[in-house]
Write a protein that holds these residues in place. Structure first.
Motif, PDB file in Angstrom:
ATOM      1  N   LEU A  23       5.854 -47.079 -23.578  1.00  0.00           N
ATOM      2  CA  LEU A  23       6.352 -46.071 -22.651  1.00  0.00           C
ATOM      3  C   LEU A  23       7.883 -46.117 -22.583  1.00  0.00           C
ATOM      4  N   ALA A  24       8.425 -47.324 -22.460  1.00  0.00           N
ATOM      5  CA  ALA A  24       9.883 -47.479 -22.395  1.00  0.00           C
ATOM      6  C   ALA A  24      10.541 -46.964 -23.675  1.00  0.00           C
ATOM      7  N   SER A  25       9.885 -47.236 -24.828  1.00  0.00           N
ATOM      8  CA  SER A  25      10.419 -46.787 -26.109  1.00  0.00           C
ATOM      9  C   SER A  25      10.413 -45.256 -26.209  1.00  0.00           C
ATOM     10  N   ARG A  26       9.302 -44.653 -25.767  1.00  0.00           N
ATOM     11  CA  ARG A  26       9.200 -43.186 -25.810  1.00  0.00           C
ATOM     12  C   ARG A  26      10.239 -42.540 -24.894  1.00  0.00           C
ATOM     13  N   ILE A  27      10.447 -43.155 -23.727  1.00  0.00           N
ATOM     14  CA  ILE A  27      11.461 -42.644 -22.800  1.00  0.00           C
ATOM     15  C   ILE A  27      12.840 -42.727 -23.442  1.00  0.00           C
ATOM     16  N   GLY A  28      13.111 -43.873 -24.084  1.00  0.00           N
ATOM     17  CA  GLY A  28      14.402 -44.051 -24.762  1.00  0.00           C
ATOM     18  C   GLY A  28      14.637 -42.991 -25.827  1.00  0.00           C
ATOM     19  N   ASP A  29      13.581 -42.716 -26.618  1.00  0.00           N
ATOM     20  CA  ASP A  29      13.691 -41.693 -27.674  1.00  0.00           C
ATOM     21  C   ASP A  29      13.944 -40.314 -27.080  1.00  0.00           C
ATOM     22  N   LEU A  30      13.259 -40.025 -25.960  1.00  0.00           N
ATOM     23  CA  LEU A  30      13.443 -38.736 -25.311  1.00  0.00           C
ATOM     24  C   LEU A  30      14.876 -38.568 -24.821  1.00  0.00           C
ATOM     25  N   LYS A  31      15.413 -39.630 -24.222  1.00  0.00           N
ATOM     26  CA  LYS A  31      16.777 -39.567 -23.702  1.00  0.00           C
ATOM     27  C   LYS A  31      17.778 -39.374 -24.840  1.00  0.00           C
ATOM     28  N   LYS A  32      17.523 -40.040 -25.975  1.00  0.00           N
ATOM     29  CA  LYS A  32      18.407 -39.879 -27.134  1.00  0.00           C
ATOM     30  C   LYS A  32      18.367 -38.440 -27.654  1.00  0.00           C
ATOM     31  N   ASN A  33      17.143 -37.895 -27.762  1.00  0.00           N
ATOM     32  CA  ASN A  33      17.003 -36.528 -28.253  1.00  0.00           C
ATOM     33  C   ASN A  33      17.668 -35.523 -27.321  1.00  0.00           C
ATOM     34  N   LEU A  34      17.526 -35.764 -26.014  1.00  0.00           N
ATOM     35  CA  LEU A  34      18.156 -34.876 -25.040  1.00  0.00           C
ATOM     36  C   LEU A  34      19.673 -34.940 -25.141  1.00  0.00           C
ATOM     37  N   LEU A  35      20.202 -36.163 -25.372  1.00  0.00           N
ATOM     38  CA  LEU A  35      21.651 -36.348 -25.506  1.00  0.00           C
ATOM     39  C   LEU A  35      22.168 -35.592 -26.730  1.00  0.00           C
ATOM     40  N   VAL A  36      21.416 -35.689 -27.843  1.00  0.00           N
ATOM     41  CA  VAL A  36      21.810 -34.970 -29.062  1.00  0.00           C
ATOM     42  C   VAL A  36      21.814 -33.466 -28.808  1.00  0.00           C
ATOM     43  N   GLN A  37      20.729 -32.955 -28.193  1.00  0.00           N
ATOM     44  CA  GLN A  37      20.636 -31.513 -27.909  1.00  0.00           C
ATOM     45  C   GLN A  37      21.747 -31.057 -26.967  1.00  0.00           C
ATOM     46  N   GLN A  38      22.031 -31.886 -25.958  1.00  0.00           N
ATOM     47  CA  GLN A  38      23.057 -31.537 -24.977  1.00  0.00           C
ATOM     48  C   GLN A  38      24.422 -31.386 -25.637  1.00  0.00           C
ATOM     49  N   TYR A  39      24.784 -32.353 -26.479  1.00  0.00           N
ATOM     50  CA  TYR A  39      26.123 -32.331 -27.071  1.00  0.00           C
ATOM     51  C   TYR A  39      26.218 -31.423 -28.289  1.00  0.00           C
ATOM     52  N   GLU A  40      25.119 -31.213 -28.994  1.00  0.00           N
ATOM     53  CA  GLU A  40      25.155 -30.242 -30.099  1.00  0.00           C
ATOM     54  C   GLU A  40      25.390 -28.834 -29.560  1.00  0.00           C
ATOM     55  N   GLY A  41      24.958 -28.607 -28.340  1.00  0.00           N
ATOM     56  CA  GLY A  41      25.195 -27.311 -27.714  1.00  0.00           C
ATOM     57  C   GLY A  41      26.596 -27.181 -27.135  1.00  0.00           C
ATOM     58  N   ARG A  42      27.358 -28.274 -27.171  1.00  0.00           N
ATOM     59  CA  ARG A  42      28.719 -28.269 -26.595  1.00  0.00           C
ATOM     60  C   ARG A  42      29.796 -28.496 -27.654  1.00  0.00           C
ATOM     61  N   LEU A  43      29.438 -28.372 -28.931  1.00  0.00           N
ATOM     62  CA  LEU A  43      30.420 -28.599 -29.991  1.00  0.00           C
ATOM     63  C   LEU A  43      31.616 -27.668 -29.811  1.00  0.00           C
ATOM     64  N   GLY A  44      32.810 -28.226 -29.952  1.00  0.00           N
ATOM     65  CA  GLY A  44      34.033 -27.439 -29.793  1.00  0.00           C
ATOM     66  C   GLY A  44      34.498 -27.329 -28.358  1.00  0.00           C
ATOM     67  N   GLU A  45      33.754 -27.920 -27.429  1.00  0.00           N
ATOM     68  CA  GLU A  45      34.115 -27.854 -26.008  1.00  0.00           C
ATOM     69  C   GLU A  45      35.135 -28.945 -25.668  1.00  0.00           C
ATOM     70  N   MET A  46      36.081 -28.624 -24.799  1.00  0.00           N
ATOM     71  CA  MET A  46      37.046 -29.611 -24.329  1.00  0.00           C
ATOM     72  C   MET A  46      36.368 -30.536 -23.325  1.00  0.00           C
ATOM     73  N   ILE A  47      36.673 -31.826 -23.429  1.00  0.00           N
ATOM     74  CA  ILE A  47      36.086 -32.795 -22.507  1.00  0.00           C
ATOM     75  C   ILE A  47      37.169 -33.751 -22.035  1.00  0.00           C
ATOM     76  N   ASN A  48      37.080 -34.154 -20.786  1.00  0.00           N
ATOM     77  CA  ASN A  48      38.007 -35.123 -20.207  1.00  0.00           C
ATOM     78  C   ASN A  48      37.204 -36.382 -19.932  1.00  0.00           C
ATOM     79  N   ALA A  49      37.492 -37.447 -20.660  1.00  0.00           N
ATOM     80  CA  ALA A  49      36.670 -38.652 -20.558  1.00  0.00           C
ATOM     81  C   ALA A  49      37.539 -39.879 -20.284  1.00  0.00           C
ATOM     82  N   GLU A  50      36.900 -40.909 -19.755  1.00  0.00           N
ATOM     83  CA  GLU A  50      37.610 -42.147 -19.400  1.00  0.00           C
ATOM     84  C   GLU A  50      37.593 -43.133 -20.562  1.00  0.00           C
ATOM     85  N   VAL A  51      38.749 -43.702 -20.844  1.00  0.00           N
ATOM     86  CA  VAL A  51      38.844 -44.714 -21.894  1.00  0.00           C
ATOM     87  C   VAL A  51      38.182 -45.993 -21.388  1.00  0.00           C
TER      88      VAL A  51
END
Length: 414
Positions: A117-145
């Motif tokens: 279950l923990a592994s499946r959750i981890g995979d889901l979170k990774k896939n969601l992260l990829v989808q989230q940022y692939e949809g934001r390519l070229g977007e300006m971001i302000n992030a903390e070093v």
């Protein structure tokens, strides 16, 4: 019924807010139906009920009550004599629904289910992260070093996701300190060892484009469009702009009153020189503008071969070529033409470089002092002895030696 301490596993779901409830229920159901199949061969007669809020689940088994001796499928049927042991009021033909105690599966099976279950959750979170940022390519971001390494910088976004700014995507003059915020554009999403890696960039032309959109309202509103951007990060950039409103001067709007709009962008890009030019479909005029700050005398075009021979006065050649050839390289990239530069009537004259091109290494007050005594180019400085320069200027001997070293090194690279 025991919850087998599934709260931590469900908490993973609650932390990953983007995972929708139906997906969550489906994953948990799949994991425990796999457990059922291992124990009972089939999961057809079982219902998995998930309570994500409380962090537990229940499993119910459904079987039809049949006469004693008529049980053909033990998974789907139960003898009457066995059924009344569970509940005396049962009758033949009724459906018996009973709760399955998870501990009947055994401790090892339960632990395996939790890990799956923990592994499946981890995979889901990774896939969601990829989808989230692939949809934001070229977007300006302000992030903390968060961490600074030799080959890359690790940053964190507002949600704590890790972002990578490689050395190759940093402006040469960039310097980062832990805890400070920096701006970049989302360049791409890589997947390494099944882990998503979000790559940022400060050298991409898109980064400059986004900065201009932020500083120039007319660009954000669509009144001015950026036709093309070419960059040599940290040194020079050329931006071709066009206005859809004849009343708006696109170059003036981008530069701002006394350079007010462009200055903020230049600071962000570590003093990168930005030439904003008015785009035109007239190739000759576009090439002329792209060679800014040089002034062209005349040119000869070969549109079939995409070549241009440009002729200039001797004092304009160094400006057209630029230090390390950056200016002419960017002009070629911007126009799509191979540009050859010649001195008008002096094609064999020795190559020279304007002193202004060294402003990143030599202070402007020193350049102004050299110009005061008639030294506008690198070779004009080197043509004088150190003693003569010391006598004619207010510069110290050590300063003159350092200037000559910088200028000589530049010609040795050619």
């Amino acid at each position: 019924m025991a919850s087998i301490n599934l709260i931590e596993a469900f908490q993973e779901f609650k932390d990953a807010e983007n995972i929708d409830r139906p997906t969550m229920m489906k994953v948990v159901e799949d994991v425990f139906k796999t457990l059922l199949r291992k124990k009972y061969v089939s999961d057809e007669n079982f219902d998995v009920i998930v309570n994500a809020e409380q962090g537990d689940l229940e499993i119910f088994r459904r079987r039809m009550i049949v006469e004693d001796g008529e049980v053909e499928d033990p998974l789907a049927e139960i003898a009457y004599s066995e059924a009344i042991k569970i509940e005396p009021d049962f009758e033949v033909g009724e459906e018996l629904i009973e709760s399955v105690d998870l501990f009947d599966f055994g401790r090892r099976a339960i632990l395996a289910a939790k890990q799956t279950l923990a592994s499946r959750i981890g995979d889901l979170k990774k896939n969601l992260l990829v989808q989230q940022y692939e949809g934001r390519l070229g977007e300006m971001i302000n992030a903390e070093v968060y961490q600074v390494w030799r080959k890359e910088v690790l940053l964190l976004d507002d949600e704590g996701n890790e972002l990578i700014l490689p050395k190759s995507e940093q402006i040469p003059q960039d310097f980062f300190k832990k805890g400070e915020n920096t701006r970049a554009v989302i360049s791409r999403v890589d997947v390494k060892n099944n882990t998503p890696v979000i790559i940022l960039s400060r050298t991409s032309p898109v980064f400059l484009e986004k900065l201009m959109e932020m500083e120039v309202p007319e660009i954000a509103e669509g009144l001015i469009t950026i036709k093309k951007i070419v960059r040599e990060p940290g040194e020079r950039a050329k931006v071709a702009v066009e206005s859809y409103d004849d009343r708006i001067d696109p170059v003036g709007a981008c530069v701002g009153m006394k350079g007010s709009r462009i200055h903020g962008i230049v600071r962000e890009l570590k003093n990168e020189n930005i030439d904003v030019i008015n785009f035109t479909t007239n190739t000759q005029l576009l090439i002329q503008r792209s060679l800014t700050p040089a002034k062209i005398s005349y040119m000869e075009l070969d549109n079939e071969k995409k070549r241009a021979e440009v002729f200039l006065q001797a004092d304009q050649v160094s400006l057209a070529i630029g230090r390390r050839g950056v200016n002419i390289k960017l002009a070629c990239d911007l126009t799509g033409y191979n540009i050859d530069v010649y001195r008008e009537n002096e094609e064999t004259e020795e190559f020279d470089i304007d002193l202004v091109e060294f402003s990143d290494e030599i202070d402007m007050w020193i350049i102004d002092e050299l110009k005061r005594v008639g030294c506008d180019t690198a070779r004009s400085v080197l043509s004088l002895t150190p003693e003569e320069l010391e006598r004619r200027t207010d510069l110290e001997k050590e300063t003159i030696q350092e200037i000559r070293r910088i200028l000589q090194e530049e010609f040795e690279k050619e």
